[in-house]
Design a protein around this motif. Structure first.
Motif, PDB file in Angstrom:
ATOM      1  N   THR A 294      39.260  49.029  38.466  1.00 30.03           N
ATOM      2  CA  THR A 294      39.061  48.412  37.151  1.00 30.03           C
ATOM      3  C   THR A 294      38.159  47.203  37.340  1.00 30.03           C
ATOM      4  O   THR A 294      38.186  46.559  38.382  1.00 30.03           O
ATOM      5  CB  THR A 294      40.393  47.969  36.508  1.00 30.03           C
ATOM      6  N   TRP A 295      37.368  46.905  36.339  1.00 33.42           N
ATOM      7  CA  TRP A 295      36.533  45.713  36.405  1.00 33.42           C
ATOM      8  C   TRP A 295      36.168  45.239  35.010  1.00 33.42           C
ATOM      9  O   TRP A 295      36.216  45.981  34.043  1.00 33.42           O
ATOM     10  CB  TRP A 295      35.296  45.934  37.270  1.00 33.42           C
ATOM     11  N   ARG A 296      35.833  43.957  34.922  1.00 36.11           N
ATOM     12  CA  ARG A 296      35.424  43.310  33.675  1.00 36.11           C
ATOM     13  C   ARG A 296      33.906  43.239  33.676  1.00 36.11           C
ATOM     14  O   ARG A 296      33.308  42.721  34.605  1.00 36.11           O
ATOM     15  CB  ARG A 296      36.035  41.911  33.606  1.00 36.11           C
ATOM     16  N   VAL A 297      33.279  43.777  32.635  1.00 39.84           N
ATOM     17  CA  VAL A 297      31.827  43.792  32.526  1.00 39.84           C
ATOM     18  C   VAL A 297      31.327  42.515  31.872  1.00 39.84           C
ATOM     19  O   VAL A 297      30.334  41.925  32.290  1.00 39.84           O
ATOM     20  CB  VAL A 297      31.360  45.016  31.705  1.00 39.84           C
ATOM     21  N   ASP A 298      32.029  42.090  30.847  1.00 37.23           N
ATOM     22  CA  ASP A 298      31.659  40.907  30.067  1.00 37.23           C
ATOM     23  C   ASP A 298      32.923  40.436  29.361  1.00 37.23           C
ATOM     24  O   ASP A 298      33.961  41.096  29.459  1.00 37.23           O
ATOM     25  CB  ASP A 298      30.578  41.287  29.048  1.00 37.23           C
ATOM     26  N   GLU A 299      32.845  39.352  28.629  1.00 31.80           N
ATOM     27  CA  GLU A 299      34.037  38.868  27.945  1.00 31.80           C
ATOM     28  C   GLU A 299      34.567  39.938  26.993  1.00 31.80           C
ATOM     29  O   GLU A 299      33.864  40.409  26.103  1.00 31.80           O
ATOM     30  CB  GLU A 299      33.755  37.583  27.163  1.00 31.80           C
ATOM     31  N   GLY A 300      35.802  40.364  27.240  1.00 41.02           N
ATOM     32  CA  GLY A 300      36.441  41.358  26.393  1.00 41.02           C
ATOM     33  C   GLY A 300      35.993  42.794  26.633  1.00 41.02           C
ATOM     34  O   GLY A 300      36.365  43.679  25.872  1.00 41.02           O
ATOM     35  N   GLU A 301      35.207  43.061  27.680  1.00 43.47           N
ATOM     36  CA  GLU A 301      34.746  44.418  27.970  1.00 43.47           C
ATOM     37  C   GLU A 301      35.167  44.816  29.379  1.00 43.47           C
ATOM     38  O   GLU A 301      34.842  44.128  30.343  1.00 43.47           O
ATOM     39  CB  GLU A 301      33.236  44.518  27.827  1.00 43.47           C
ATOM     40  N   TYR A 302      35.865  45.947  29.473  1.00 43.52           N
ATOM     41  CA  TYR A 302      36.445  46.396  30.733  1.00 43.52           C
ATOM     42  C   TYR A 302      36.097  47.848  30.995  1.00 43.52           C
ATOM     43  O   TYR A 302      35.870  48.622  30.065  1.00 43.52           O
ATOM     44  CB  TYR A 302      37.976  46.271  30.681  1.00 43.52           C
ATOM     45  N   CYS A 303      36.124  48.194  32.281  1.00 44.79           N
ATOM     46  CA  CYS A 303      35.923  49.574  32.700  1.00 44.79           C
ATOM     47  C   CYS A 303      37.101  49.986  33.571  1.00 44.79           C
ATOM     48  O   CYS A 303      37.573  49.201  34.392  1.00 44.79           O
ATOM     49  CB  CYS A 303      34.630  49.713  33.493  1.00 44.79           C
ATOM     50  N   VAL A 304      37.572  51.208  33.367  1.00 49.23           N
ATOM     51  CA  VAL A 304      38.695  51.745  34.131  1.00 49.23           C
ATOM     52  C   VAL A 304      38.255  53.087  34.709  1.00 49.23           C
ATOM     53  O   VAL A 304      38.019  54.034  33.968  1.00 49.23           O
ATOM     54  CB  VAL A 304      39.944  51.926  33.231  1.00 49.23           C
TER      55      VAL A 304
END
Length: 130
Positions: A52-62
């Protein structure tokens, strides 16, 4: 004797009310995958989730394990964890453009967290794929 029993019952009832509920886990026996993700995009707990990672404020990838079959998925559900000053709305996206740099194989789900003013906001959440 009845007075002692009443006091004991009252103390036990009070203790039951003051006891905090047990924290929920990401374990979901009927889901293909599940995850508890921190506001910073870290995988706190999960099953069949590779990264999992955070791309930008409030945007995530799983990123999901290869064993998860999104073609036979019935539902993908994201739930906010915690309390925030403004309400949060989560949306889930398959094939999220911001997550396309994932080269580990397997499918990736994008999760977007917005506040009531439609601004991206970091938020902890549970994600389940059933």
């Amino acid at each position: 004797m009845q007075t002692i029993l009443r006091r004991t019952a009252g103390v036990l009832a009070g203790a039951a009310v003051l006891t905090a509920p047990a924290p929920a886990t990401a374990e979901t026996p009927y889901a293909q995958a599940s995850a508890l993700i921190s506001p910073y995009g870290y995988l706190e707990n999960g099953e069949n989730v590779v990264r999992t990672w955070r791309v930008d404020e409030g945007e995530y990838c799983v990123a999901l394990d290869h064993s998860v079959n999104l073609e036979e998925t019935q539902a993908i559900h994201a739930t906010v964890v915690g309390e925030y000053r403004t309400a949060r709305v989560l949306s889930v996206h398959l094939g999220a453009p911001r997550c396309e740099d994932w080269r580990g194989g397997g499918d990736v789900i994008g999760v977007q967290s917005r506040d009531v003013f439609n601004h991206g906001r970091d938020t902890a959440f549970y994600l389940t794929v059933s």
